[in-house]
Scaffold this active site. Structure first.
Site, PDB file in Angstrom:
ATOM      1  CB  VAL A  43     -18.555  14.746 -13.836  1.00 20.94           C
ATOM      2  CG1 VAL A  43     -19.417  15.981 -13.720  1.00 20.94           C
ATOM      3  CG2 VAL A  43     -17.095  15.127 -13.987  1.00 20.94           C
TER       4      VAL A  43
ATOM      5  CG  ASP B 248     -13.086   2.114  -7.868  1.00 18.24           C
ATOM      6  OD1 ASP B 248     -13.890   1.190  -7.685  1.00 18.24           O
ATOM      7  OD2 ASP B 248     -13.183   3.220  -7.302  1.00 18.24           O
TER       8      ASP B 248
ATOM      9  N   GLY C  53     -24.894  12.210 -10.022  1.00 17.01           N
ATOM     10  CA  GLY C  53     -24.708  10.773  -9.781  1.00 17.01           C
ATOM     11  C   GLY C  53     -24.686  10.522  -8.281  1.00 17.01           C
TER      12      GLY C  53
ATOM     13  CB  CYS D 102     -13.727   2.372   0.691  1.00 20.84           C
ATOM     14  SG  CYS D 102     -15.060   1.771   1.705  1.00 20.84           S
TER      15      CYS D 102
ATOM     16  N   GLY E  82      -6.972   0.665   3.774  1.00 22.47           N
ATOM     17  CA  GLY E  82      -8.418   0.886   3.710  1.00 22.47           C
ATOM     18  C   GLY E  82      -8.800   1.702   2.480  1.00 22.47           C
ATOM     19  N   GLY E  83      -7.799   2.296   1.815  1.00 24.24           N
ATOM     20  CA  GLY E  83      -8.036   2.975   0.533  1.00 24.24           C
ATOM     21  C   GLY E  83      -9.000   4.146   0.616  1.00 24.24           C
TER      22      GLY E  83
ATOM     23  CG  HIS F   5     -45.946  -7.371  12.016  1.00 24.65           C
ATOM     24  ND1 HIS F   5     -46.199  -6.402  11.066  1.00 24.65           N
ATOM     25  CD2 HIS F   5     -46.686  -7.039  13.113  1.00 24.65           C
ATOM     26  CE1 HIS F   5     -47.065  -5.535  11.555  1.00 24.65           C
ATOM     27  NE2 HIS F   5     -47.382  -5.897  12.795  1.00 24.65           N
TER      28      HIS F   5
ATOM     29  CD  GLU G 237      -2.558   1.737   0.312  1.00 18.28           C
ATOM     30  OE1 GLU G 237      -3.312   0.934  -0.260  1.00 18.28           O
ATOM     31  OE2 GLU G 237      -2.450   2.939  -0.033  1.00 18.28           O
TER      32      GLU G 237
END
Ligand code: NAI
Length: 469
Positions: A274, A315, A191, A52, A49-50, A447, A44
């Site tokens: 965007v 990604d 978005g 996110c 944890g990047g 319920h 890394e």
């Protein structure tokens, strides 16, 4: 390379599997790989944890939690609570930032702890390919039989939107770090990122204008649901302009084309939302001959790149930019490293959008199901027919399910209501296991819960009617 866990790699390389990137895709894949008995390392460059955990999903939810609390407190009289003075309630952004840092530190520390506990070697540094089994990191070489690229993405700053003058232009990262909310903000892009920030900041008192190119906000969401969401956000005070193509930002004025006419809107700040672009900076992937599709690393349905022992997940392959997709792709890649030839299925990935009420969906929209040639049956159940939603104080949403009329196969589930992000997992299991529509309502749902809307909507799809509406 000095490797710090005691297991020998069976492959003759330093490691059997090397994962580049410790975002949710990378670190979970590395842990799974070690659990499968492979000598594994995870490299890394920046934060464990990047995006996110550090600059994305988790810190955004912290803002949204505060926005939700303020909203509820301002409406406390509806819940029979006395003594709250709505006019004095506001967010303490410094405290919010401190709490955000706390949560992020806890989670990122937890990621390293989990990697260690599972005997993954942790390497902090920037990896760059030397050849298809070797990366350069911290001026040393690390070799591995298989390499999984999980380097994530960066904010897309579109070259087609010119930026001139002095301005307060921020990305989602800058937005999360604000210590003071501007009085007004233009958000370019309706978005997921644009709409989540629009909701959070507007609830905290910032005047928001969203400019979205397409005719609907959240273009990936079923149109009927997205138009309900838009109506609700507009009712809550957010200005949303669809069909607006932004072309220029001068100072803090955003210029856009609306049906051939140039218009503009001013604000104290502008948020660019965007999209995101795959991050392969400094990886030297091109240098060793890895093929790209525009900015994304090209992968096949097995998550393999054009180089047999190199995989790419999350990604960075540009397919479906969601944390849970990345981890799942990693598990599929590991199965394929073991020669199992598992194909990645992108049709069963849930997606959640954290506005209030929430949106959660999986599978096809009504339009997509029709375009795919299915003869469909659509079942709907409005949240106003659900007792728990009424008690919780918001009945504006809907449950909409789309099934194949002939086989009862579930094609899509779209939820818009309170707590639905915690309910969409049921639809994911049903679709994965091939459950039919009638099996959903034959399964007993508790319920009083909001989850009762799911069997109701499936009853409507199969029998043409539900019970409570
Ligand atoms: P996005 O692709 O979801 O939305 C970008 C929007 O900008 C689109 O609706 C597009 O039509 C619009 N747009 C493009 N050019 C424009 C222009 N010139 N003028 C006006 N509008 C324009 O990208 P976003 O929201 O930045 O998110 C990036 C990624 O992060 C997505 O893949 C998303 O799924 C992921 N993400 C997921 C979250 C979640 O699951 N809750 C939260 C945040 C991000």
């Amino acid at each position: 390379m000095n490797v710090d866990n005691n297991k020998e790699a069976v492959s003759g390389y330093d490691f059997d599997v090397l994962v580049i990137g410790a975002g949710p895709g990378g670190y979970e894949t590395a842990i799974k790989s070690a659990q499968l008995g492979k000598k594994t390392a995870c490299i890394e460059a920046k934060h464990f944890g990047g995006i996110c955990l550090n600059e994305g999903c988790i810190p955004t939810k912290r803002w949204i939690k505060t926005a939700n609390m303020i909203k509820e407190m301002k409406e406390s009289d509806r819940f029979a609570v006395k003594g709250v003075r709505p006019s004095v309630i506001s967010a303490d952004l410094e405290a919010l930032q401190a709490r955000r840092t706390d949560i992020v530190n806890q989670l990122t520390g937890g990621v390293q702890m989990l990697l260690k506990k599972n005997k993954c070697t942790i390497i902090q540094g920037h990896a760059s390919f030397a050849d298809n089994h070797t990366v350069n990191v911290n001026d040393g070489l690390v070799t591995a039989q298989n390499i999984i690229i999980a380097t994530g993405s960066n904010t897309f700053m579109p070259p087609f939107i010119a930026v001139e003058g002095e301005n307060n232009l921020i990305t989602s990262k800058g937005a999360l770090e604000l210590n003071k909310l501007p009085k007004s903000m233009v958000i370019i892009g309706g978005g997921v990122i644009g709409i989540e920030f629009a909701y959070a900041f507007s609830s905290l008192g910032c005047k928001i204008t969203v400019l979205e190119l397409m005719d609907n906000i959240l273009p990936m969401v079923d149109e009927e649901v997205s138009s309900m969401v838009k109506k609700r956000l507009v009712k809550d005070g957010i200005e949303i302009i669809n069909g607006a193509k932004c072309s220029r930002i001068k100072n803090n004025t955003v210029f856009y084309d609306l049906h051939g006419e140039e218009k503009s809107v001013d604000a104290k700040a502008v948020l660019m939302a965007v999209g995101r672009v795959p991050n392969t900076n400094g990886l030297n992937a091109e240098g060793i001959g890895i093929e790209f599709d525009k900015k994304a690393i090209k992968t096949d349905k097995y998550l393999r790149t054009n180089i047999e022992n190199i995989y790419c997940i999350g990604d960075a392959n540009g397919k479906y930019m969601l944390a849970h997709t990345a981890s799942h792709e990693g598990f599929v890649a590991l199965s394929n490293i073991d020669g199992k030839n598992i194909e990645m299925n992108y049709n069963q990935i849930p997606s959640c959008i954290f506005v209030n009420p929430e949106i959660a969906c999986i599978g096809m929209t009504e339009k997509q199901a029709i375009a795919s040639g299915y003869e469909i049956s659509v079942g709907k159940f409005p949240m106003r027919g659900n007792g728990k939603s009424l008690v919780e104080g918001d009945v504006s949403g809907i449950t909409k399910v789309i099934i194949d009329k002939n086989s009862g196969k579930i094609l899509g589930v779209h939820l818009y209501g309170l707590h639905v992000s915690d309910m969409i997992g049921e639809a994911a299991v049903a679709m994965k296991t091939g459950a039919k529509a009638d099996e959903i309502f034959e399964a007993v749902h508790p319920h009083p819960t909001i989850s009762e809307v799911i069997p109701e909507a499936f009853m409507a799809a199969v029998n043409g009617k539900s019970i409570n509406m």
